[in-house]
Each structure stands twice: as C-alpha cells, then as structure tokens.
Design a protein around this motif. Structure first.
Motif, PDB file in Angstrom:
ATOM      1  N   VAL A 160       0.943  -1.441  -0.121  1.00 53.60           N
ATOM      2  CA  VAL A 160       0.334   0.010  -0.370  1.00 53.60           C
ATOM      3  C   VAL A 160       0.556   1.135  -0.247  1.00 53.60           C
ATOM      4  CG1 VAL A 160      -1.453   1.619   0.979  1.00 53.60           C
ATOM      5  CG2 VAL A 160      -1.779  -1.372   1.352  1.00 53.60           C
ATOM      6  N   ARG A 161       0.852   2.523  -0.832  1.00 50.71           N
ATOM      7  CA  ARG A 161       1.531   3.673  -1.197  1.00 50.71           C
ATOM      8  C   ARG A 161       0.859   4.874  -0.968  1.00 50.71           C
ATOM      9  NH1 ARG A 161       4.000   6.557  -5.111  1.00 50.71           N
ATOM     10  NH2 ARG A 161       2.512   5.858  -6.827  1.00 50.71           N
ATOM     11  N   ARG A 162       1.285   5.486  -0.044  1.00 55.44           N
ATOM     12  CA  ARG A 162       0.395   6.938   0.072  1.00 55.44           C
ATOM     13  C   ARG A 162       0.610   7.638  -0.997  1.00 55.44           C
ATOM     14  NH1 ARG A 162       0.835  10.535   4.158  1.00 55.44           N
ATOM     15  NH2 ARG A 162      -0.549   9.199   5.541  1.00 55.44           N
ATOM     16  N   GLY A 163      -0.568   7.890  -1.676  1.00 51.33           N
ATOM     17  CA  GLY A 163      -0.002   9.067  -2.807  1.00 51.33           C
ATOM     18  C   GLY A 163      -0.075  10.512  -2.292  1.00 51.33           C
ATOM     19  N   TRP A 164      -1.286  10.832  -2.578  1.00 51.51           N
ATOM     20  CA  TRP A 164      -1.153  12.394  -1.226  1.00 51.51           C
ATOM     21  C   TRP A 164      -1.954  11.903  -0.371  1.00 51.51           C
ATOM     22  CZ3 TRP A 164      -5.349  15.899  -3.064  1.00 51.51           C
ATOM     23  CH2 TRP A 164      -5.106  17.017  -2.668  1.00 51.51           C
ATOM     24  N   ARG A 165      -1.994  12.887   0.478  1.00 55.34           N
ATOM     25  CA  ARG A 165      -2.621  13.752   1.576  1.00 55.34           C
ATOM     26  C   ARG A 165      -2.913  15.042   1.651  1.00 55.34           C
ATOM     27  NH1 ARG A 165      -4.091  10.356   6.885  1.00 55.34           N
ATOM     28  NH2 ARG A 165      -4.961  12.174   8.208  1.00 55.34           N
ATOM     29  N   SER A 166      -4.819  15.489   1.822  1.00 55.16           N
ATOM     30  CA  SER A 166      -4.132  16.693   2.184  1.00 55.16           C
ATOM     31  C   SER A 166      -5.622  17.029   3.335  1.00 55.16           C
ATOM     32  CB  SER A 166      -5.350  17.366   1.261  1.00 55.16           C
ATOM     33  OG  SER A 166      -5.661  18.954   1.616  1.00 55.16           O
ATOM     34  N   PRO A 167      -5.126  16.945   5.032  1.00 50.26           N
ATOM     35  CA  PRO A 167      -5.399  16.909   5.767  1.00 50.26           C
ATOM     36  C   PRO A 167      -7.249  17.999   5.618  1.00 50.26           C
ATOM     37  CG  PRO A 167      -3.584  18.805   6.354  1.00 50.26           C
ATOM     38  CD  PRO A 167      -3.854  17.815   4.635  1.00 50.26           C
ATOM     39  N   PRO A 168      -7.955  17.459   6.632  1.00 48.87           N
ATOM     40  CA  PRO A 168      -9.877  18.436   7.008  1.00 48.87           C
ATOM     41  C   PRO A 168      -8.436  20.059   7.122  1.00 48.87           C
ATOM     42  CG  PRO A 168      -9.602  17.001   8.106  1.00 48.87           C
ATOM     43  CD  PRO A 168      -8.095  16.938   7.486  1.00 48.87           C
TER      44      PRO A 168
END
Ligand code: HGY
Ligand code: MN
Ligand code: MN
Length: 403
Positions: A311-319
């Motif tokens: 599993v790889r995280r591409g991108w994350r934007s917090p609330p």
C-alpha cells in the motif's frame, strides 16, 4: 457580458477534449489548449500574464501599491475523464468576469487570476499538482510518476511549457495576502436549500492510496480452486472491505475508482491487481483510522488468498478550515447581493485547501449544482442566473479584499 459570456466560454472549453464530455487530463494537449484560450482571454483584459514552473497561469490586474500582498482568485482547468463543463473551469472563467466587473477603479492591491494545472490527479495519481508545486509540496518521486502509457510527469510538464528543473522548489514569494476560489458545489445541499450560493466552512481531508496485490498467474481451467493465489479475488474482497470500513465511520467516504488486473485475460488467473483507494473524512483522526484500516485489510485479504499486498500513499490533504476573515468578506458580499448566507463544508478537494495549508488565508464561494448535485459527469449543470450571482458576489468580495 457576464454570465452569458461565461456560459459560452465554458461551452467552448468543454469541446476542447473529445466531446460529448470534457476530457482534459492534467498536463495534456487538451489541458494546454484550454490554458491557451484562457491566456488569450486574460490578455484581452490587458492583464499581465505569466506561466510559472508548473505551467500554471497567473494573470495580474496591477494595484496602486505594489508593496501590498496580492489578492489571488482562481481554480483549475483540467477535468476528470468524461467530466463536465463547470468543475474548476467556472472558477477560472468566472474569476476573469469578476475582475472585468471591477472596471477601471484603482485598487491598492494587485488582483491575480490563477489557473492551476492538474488539480484532479486522474492521470498521474496525485491531486493538486499545480498548487502543490507553487507552495513547494511536491512529493520526492512526483516527477518520475508515469501515466498509463508510461509518460512521466517530468516529460508531460516540459511539453506543457513548465520547467521540471525549477518546479520542485516552490516559489510562493511574495506570498499572496489571500486566495479565493469559486466552484460548483458538486453536491445537493444548495439545490435542496433552494439557494444559489454558499460559503464553504471547511474542505474535507483526502488520502489517496495505491494498492498493489501480487498473486500467481495460472491456467483458469487446470488450476484447482484450492491451489490458487488469485490477485483479483483478493482485490474484490478489499473493495468490499473498504466500503464496509467507510460505512462504519460517520461522515467518512471511500471509493475504489480504478482496478487493473494483469494479465487481464479471461483464461488466466490474475497475478497482479492494482487499485486506487480514495479516502475522505472531515475529521483528521477518522482519516487516519480509514488509512490504517485499509492497510490492515489489504494485508489480511492478500494473505487469505496467498498473495502479497503493498500500500502506497499518493497524496494526503488534511481537513482544512477556511479563513474566518476571508469567509466573512464573502458572506457580507453574499448578503449585500440580497441572498441568505448558507455555510457548508466541501466533500470535494480543492486547490484552496493547498493554499490554506501554506498559510494563505483562503475561502471558497460555492455555486448551486443542479440535478441532485451530479458532478464529475457531463450532466454537471448550474443555472446561468446562479453563475451571474456568483460573479457579482466574487467581484464585490475582490474589491473589498483589494482595497
Ligand atoms: O476529487 C475531488 O474532490 C476534486 O474534484 N479533485
Ligand atoms: Mn473535480
Ligand atoms: Mn474541482
């Protein structure tokens, strides 16, 4: 003028990518054509038009005091595959209309209209490329990411007139004083409320994961059912598990939008399955729980089928909360136009979340989406009167913020 011209321009841009729906992937020739048309419209307004290293467009209406922070307004011009006329595009074309409605009144602050590249992330797997580049938040492996045909971000960016050598350093200097984005709601709230406009309170947190399940290729006819390591069966269990996970967390949503199986032949057991997993929640701890849940679920279903999951995280934007001060200017402009003030969260991600994450006071003005709020579809629709209201309110808000 106004909404009529905006509707004509939206229609023109809509046809730039193989109708009957919009197809303008990030950093593609179709997106380039849209950028070229918008740049021409910016020049018609005598704005000073620049392209930055991410091939974003920034057009300036100079203020009288160049030492004051600029007021930025804009959105994106790319679309999802088979997208609609309004998502992103109205935020740029409407902003140009709002700037023109300022007329020749001298304002202390420069007003800049920005068109960001590749907000959707459909082609390379990460959203908000243009705005993240601007604030210096590209991932280390971002430029080497490739699309389905093996073209890298680096090559696509160079073709679109960007600068791969300078795109990773960020160039938010001087920092804008604030950022405004007008956008269709892409949901049913305003339509159900019978209101044309809304002021966004916060933008949902988004985590984009890529899951890769490796099994064992085999003959569909001669391999006994208890001797298989079928990657596609594991993927199917994961898709169902991701849905159940989201249903167990209030206000969370999760979507597997893409599933590729290799070799993809009817008589061969799948040796590889690759899935996109889009997770969203307005609560950061719930977004964490979603991501943890997907990671452990992927391991479980893979093991059950004799496969291995990565599993790889591409991108994350917090609330991301919108700026109360800038929201207040928008709200006052809505009230001044005679509309009730409706505040609502955004379930969609936006460049405004990236700008806010860089500490730039940001706010969003939503326009009513019709037909139940359908979006990411050619059926996306907003009424011309609502577009006109948004342009009018945006122009008033810009004149206040630039004063
Ligand atoms: O996916 C989103 O929320 C946005 O449309 N990029
Ligand atoms: Mn979108
Ligand atoms: Mn959008």
């Amino acid at each position: 003028m106004g909404a009529e011209r905006v509707s004509e321009r939206l229609e023109e841009l809509f046809t730039l990518g193989k109708p009957p729906h919009a197809n303008r992937p990030g950093l593609s020739a179709a997106e380039d054509r849209a950028f070229a048309r918008v740049a021409a419209w910016m020049e018609e307004l005598d704005m000073r038009v620049e392209r930055d290293p991410a091939a974003n467009l920034v057009a300036r209406r100079p203020g009288t005091d160049p030492d004051l922070g600029e007021v930025w307004v804009g959105s994106h011009l790319d679309t999802v595959p088979g997208g609609g006329r309004y998502d992103g595009t109205f935020g740029v074309v409407g902003a140009l209309e709002a700037v023109e409605a300022l007329g020749a009144q001298p304002l202390p602050r420069t007003v800049a209209v920005v068109a960001f590249r590749d907000e959707e992330g459909s082609r390379f797997g990460r959203s908000c490329f243009g705005s993240r580049a601007l604030i210096g938040r590209l991932e280390p492996d971002e430029l080497s990411a490739t699309d389905a045909s093996g073209i890298s971000v680096r090559d696509a960016l160079a073709r679109s007139g960007g600068d791969p050598e300078r795109v990773s350093s960020g160039w938010l200097d001087p920092r804008p004083a604030c950022f405004l984005e007008t956008h269709i709601e892409q949901g049913p709230v305003l339509e159900r409320s019978g209101l044309p406009l809304g002021v966004v309170s916060a933008i949902v947190g988004v985590a984009e994961l890529q899951v890769r399940i490796s099994g064992r290729r085999g003959h569909a006819g001669t391999t006994p059912m208890d001797a298989r390591a079928d990657a596609l069966v594991a993927a199917a269990e994961l898709v169902d598990g991701v849905r159940a996970l989201a249903l167990s967390i209030p206000d969370a949503v999760a979507t597997v939008g893409r599933l590729d199986a290799q070799p993809g032949a009817a008589n061969v057991i799948a040796e590889l399955a690759e899935l996109s997993v889009d997770l969203r929640s307005p609560v950061e701890s719930d977004l964490d729980e979603l991501e943890r849940g997907v990671r452990s679920l992927a391991g479980e279903v893979a093991e059950r089928q004799g496969c291995v999951a990565e599993v790889r995280r591409g991108w994350r934007s917090p609330p991301t909360e919108m700026s109360p001060a800038v929201r207040d200017v928008l709200a006052k402009a809505v009230a001044r136009a005679g509309y009730p003030i409706k505040t609502l969260p955004s379930g969609a991600g936006h460049d405004a979340a990236v700008m806010a994450a860089a500490g730039i006071p940001s706010a969003m003005l939503f326009v009513r989406s019709l037909s139940g709020g359908v979006s990411h579809s050619a059926d996306e629709h907003s009424d011309r009167r609502d577009l006109r209201a948004a342009i009018q309110v945006l122009s008033v808000a810009l004149s206040r913020l630039a004063a």
